[in-house]
Design an enzyme around this catalytic site. Structure first.
Site, mmCIF file in Angstrom:
data_model
loop_
_atom_site.group_PDB
_atom_site.id
_atom_site.type_symbol
_atom_site.label_atom_id
_atom_site.label_comp_id
_atom_site.label_asym_id
_atom_site.label_seq_id
_atom_site.Cartn_x
_atom_site.Cartn_y
_atom_site.Cartn_z
ATOM 1 C CG PHE A 28 -2.006 0.927 1.258
ATOM 2 C CD1 PHE A 28 -3.164 0.684 0.534
ATOM 3 C CD2 PHE A 28 -1.922 2.089 2.010
ATOM 4 C CE1 PHE A 28 -4.219 1.585 0.564
ATOM 5 C CE2 PHE A 28 -2.972 2.999 2.042
ATOM 6 C CZ PHE A 28 -4.127 2.744 1.319
ATOM 7 C CE1 TYR B 176 -9.987 3.530 5.717
ATOM 8 C CE2 TYR B 176 -9.062 4.789 7.535
ATOM 9 C CZ TYR B 176 -8.954 4.272 6.267
ATOM 10 O OH TYR B 176 -7.818 4.480 5.542
ATOM 11 C CE LYS B 177 -8.459 0.160 4.551
ATOM 12 N NZ LYS B 177 -6.999 0.175 4.529
ATOM 13 N NE ARG C 235 -9.836 -3.282 -2.399
ATOM 14 C CZ ARG C 235 -9.253 -2.473 -1.506
ATOM 15 N NH1 ARG C 235 -8.029 -2.712 -1.111
ATOM 16 N NH2 ARG C 235 -9.898 -1.425 -1.030
#
Ligand SMILES: *Cc1c(COP(=O)(O)O)cnc(C)c1O
Length: 407
Positions: free
Chosen positions: A132, A234-235, A381
């Site tokens: 990432f 927050y995922k 995704r």
């Protein structure tokens, strides 16, 4: 018979799902047809929708500054402990909620560099080339600032770090390896225990970025002997846009942990206003400034759901969801290339497929309430947050995706 004829019935899958009832505890979106991006931004719980205004009314307005003494001051540690117990396999006193993932990665990696001691021969940082961006940017910046070399790890497009690949780049010169627990693109779930062992065998530290792992796969950071870890809230922790992240530092390292952003609330005596920074003895030393109390409320609600369901059941549903999604893709989108592991044991909570029409299709689907994620250059995704996603939703979403990609 075609492959499509063998597809399981989503209604039957939902009927057999022991966690099916939890799906209704999430706030329905106005135009939502299928949310396939819970790994980018989890949906809010209905409890969060109700509790946030209530918190503002009774806690903020009601208690005002007294709230700090009522428990706000220790919330970062208490919520950290709950995340640790429910999701990380971490005993208490090792996990804290603070900052963003980006800032925490910087703080941990900078602290890891400081730990190598005076005159150490170690001068390399290890990271995967397709990690990432935030993780890579910090590794490159810290390497630049401290005269270190980045050792890049090349992983397969549909895979991630393995003990063998780690062994090729980690050496006696490695300070730390910053690695993805579940790869953000491919969803490769690393054998974190084995890779940790490889890194530590060379006397280096491992820092796992668990942003896509926390809440989707069961973690055992203590048992695996992990040095440090960090992750996003927050995922799969449904903390909402900009929710603070969490960091784990194994108890054995805390006394040497040097926070590069020393702030008053990470000090041993925050209110003594003394000269000089004396760090708090435990994980609280990683705190810099005032903890984000409002931002922690939704995380606490979601952690409550995870505590109730348990990570083993969540992982079982997650595996069934990705398995079903792959079956749908194979049957309905034959020209897509799966860029995630087919081996369920090595797969996290999402899948990525490559297709030349990916960008156009995702743009169109967002307008129709079908929400997967576009990943440059040609990836779609598909994130399947186990507690908020039904099998019927997966079917609706992937049928719509198939149609949009074929257009
Ligand atoms: C989502 C994610 C982040 C997010 O960082 P923020 O600072 O919270 O924006 C970092 N690393 C990985 C691997 C991620 O998946």
């Amino acid at each position: 018979m075609t492959a499509a004829a063998h597809l399981p019935d989503p209604a039957a899958l939902d009927a057999a799902d022991l966690l099916a009832a939890v799906v209704d505890r999430f706030e329905p979106g106005d135009d939502l047809v299928a949310y396939l991006d819970g790994n980018s931004l989890g949906r809010p719980l209905r409890a969060t929708v109700e509790a946030l205004p209530e918190f503002v009314r009774t806690q903020w307005a009601g208690r005002l500054i007294r709230g700090w003494d009522d428990g706000w001051l220790t919330l970062a540690e208490r919520l950290g402990d709950r995340i640790g117990a429910a999701c990380l396999g971490a005993a208490s006193g090792q996990t804290i909620v603070a900052d963003s993932t980006t800032v925490l990665i910087f703080k941990l990696l900078r602290a890891a560099i400081a730990m190598r001691g005076e005159g150490a021969a170690r001068d390399e940082l290890v990271i995967a080339r397709d990690e990432f961006p935030t993780d890579r940017f910090i590794v490159e910046r810290l390497a630049d600032d401290h005269g270190l070399t980045v050792r890049w790890l090349d992983v397969p497009h549909d895979g991630g770090v393995t003990p063998e690949l780690a062994a090729e780049v980690v050496s006696e010169r490695t300070i730390a390896a910053l690695l993805g627990g579940v790869a953000y693109r491919s969803a490769w779930w690393a054998d974190m225990a084995a890779v940790t062992g490889v890194v530590q065998a060379h006397g280096a530290l491992v820092i796992w970025d668990c942003s896509h792992a926390v809440g989707s796969v069961p973690l055992e950071l203590d048992a695996w002997g992990v040095d440090m870890a960090v992750g996003c809230s927050y995922k799969y922790l449904n903390g909402g846009p900009g929710a603070p992240a969490w960091a784990y530092v194994a108890a054995r390292h805390q006394a040497q942990l040097r926070n590069p952003i020393p702030g008053w609330l990470g000090a041993a005596e925050p209110f003594s206003m003394t000269a000089g920074f004396e760090p708090a003895p435990g994980i609280r030393r990683l705190v810099s400034g005032t903890p984000p109390i409002l931002g922690m409320q939704p995380i606490a609600h979601m952690v409550g759901e995870i505590e109730a369901a348990g990570m083993p059941a969540i992982r079982a549903k997650s595996g069934a969801l990705t398995e079903y999604a792959i079956a749908l893709v194979d049957a309905l989108i034959p020209d897509a290339v799966l860029a995630s592991p087919r081996d369920a044991a090595r797969r996290g909570g999402h899948i990525t497929i490559d297709h030349p029409n990916a960008r156009r299709a995702v743009e169109r689907l967002w307008g129709e309430g079908v929400i997967p994620d576009f990943r440059h250059p040609s990836g779609v995704r598909i994130g399947l947050s186990p507690l908020s996603t039904s099998f019927a939703e997966v079917e609706r979403g992937i049928r719509a995706l198939a149609a949009a990609l074929a257009d």
